[in-house]
Enzyme design. Structure first.
Site, short mmCIF file in Angstrom:
data_model
loop_
_atom_site.label_atom_id
_atom_site.label_comp_id
_atom_site.label_asym_id
_atom_site.label_seq_id
_atom_site.Cartn_x
_atom_site.Cartn_y
_atom_site.Cartn_z
N ASP A 179 0.96 -1.37 0.14
CA ASP A 179 0.14 -0.17 -0.02
C ASP A 179 0.69 1.21 -0.19
O ASP A 179 0.42 2.17 0.55
CB ASP A 179 -1.20 -0.06 1.19
CG ASP A 179 -2.08 -1.34 1.29
OD1 ASP A 179 -1.67 -2.01 0.28
OD2 ASP A 179 -2.87 -0.96 1.97
N CYS B 297 -2.14 -2.66 7.58
CA CYS B 297 -1.62 -3.45 6.47
C CYS B 297 -0.50 -4.41 6.74
O CYS B 297 -0.63 -5.60 6.57
CB CYS B 297 -1.67 -2.66 5.36
SG CYS B 297 -1.47 -3.94 3.75
N LYS C 55 -6.83 -5.10 -2.75
CA LYS C 55 -7.81 -5.67 -1.58
C LYS C 55 -8.64 -4.38 -1.13
O LYS C 55 -8.40 -3.11 -1.55
CB LYS C 55 -6.82 -5.92 -0.28
CG LYS C 55 -6.09 -5.01 0.29
CD LYS C 55 -5.15 -5.54 1.19
CE LYS C 55 -4.33 -4.05 1.65
NZ LYS C 55 -5.12 -3.23 2.42
C1 VGL Z 1 -5.18 0.60 5.64
C2 VGL Z 1 -6.22 1.75 6.90
C3 VGL Z 1 -7.21 2.01 5.85
C4 VGL Z 1 -3.68 -0.12 5.29
C5 VGL Z 1 -5.86 0.59 4.53
O1 VGL Z 1 -3.39 -0.68 4.20
O2 VGL Z 1 -2.85 -0.07 6.32
N1 VGL Z 1 -5.17 1.55 6.78
N2 VGL Z 1 -7.11 1.08 4.80
#
Ligand code: VGL
Ligand code: ZN
Length: 209
Positions: free
Chosen positions: A13, A156, A111
């Protein structure tokens, strides 16, 4: 720690919305790019992940009138933190940080695309039932040790490393190649779970190829 030929680096991410100026900016999130760029060439296998939400995603505070970002609510599958809208499919915020340059990546795994289910882990969505397919992919490719870097350390990256252990994989988190959101002590909490689950935490300088 010696990098072996069938180790895989999962870069989670590293997207504009998680970097300074983005919708859900992780403090100093952009600082993960340099260490990731320096370690990635030493891995034979690199996978990228992308948080990839529809505009009406259930994890967005805007999907719950009267609720604010960073509050949590009870959903059918349990407690869910509400976030500002981020990483919306096809938007600039969902693009990888422009400094991330890993054309050798063998897989880009998305995802969080189911409107009603969030997904922190790259293996299972937050209902803890819906697999992303990555476990099967790693098994078929014969990868048993997974290194994690990226954003966010306490979401994540952390949930993914813990799921890797549950799946019987070795999990190594490269700490200086991650940055944390640190909401209500979440960074310390994930480290306590790492210790119990046998997740190894190293720094990029500990890696030799
Ligand atoms: C994430 C918060 C919201 C992450 C993803 O990938 O860490 N954190 N969406
Ligand atoms: Zn998200």
């Amino acid at each position: 720690m010696q990098i072996e030929s069938n180790d895989v680096l999962v870069v989670t991410d590293v997207q504009n919305d998680f970097c300074p100026g983005g919708a859900l900016a992780v403090p100093r999130g952009d600082e993960v790019v340099a260490p990731i760029q320096s370690i990635a060439p030493h891995f034979n296998h690199v996978i990228l992940t992308q948080d990839w939400h529809p505009a009406n995603h259930t994890s967005f505070a805007t999907s719950h009138p009267g609720k604010n970002p960073f509050e949590s609510i009870e959903l059918a599958y349990g407690k869910q933190t509400l976030w500002p809208p981020h990483c919306v499919q096809g938007k600039v915020g969902a693009d990888f940080h422009p400094g991330l340059n890993l054309p050798q990546a063998e897989l880009i795994l998305r995802k969080g695309f189911q409107p009603e289910v969030d997904s922190y882990s790259v293996f299972y969505e937050n209902d803890r039932l819906t697999p992303t397919g990555l476990a099967s992919y790693l098994r078929e490719r014969g990868f048993t040790r997974v290194f994690f870097a990226g954003l966010a350390y306490d979401y994540c990256v952390g949930y993914s490393a813990l799921d890797a252990r549950r799946l019987g994989l070795s999990a190594v988190v490269v700490r200086d190649a991650c940055r944390a959101i640190d909401l209500n002590g979440s960074a310390a909490a994930i480290e306590a779970h790492f210790a119990k689950a046998g997740v190894t935490v190293i720094n990029s300088a500990d890696l030799t190829s």
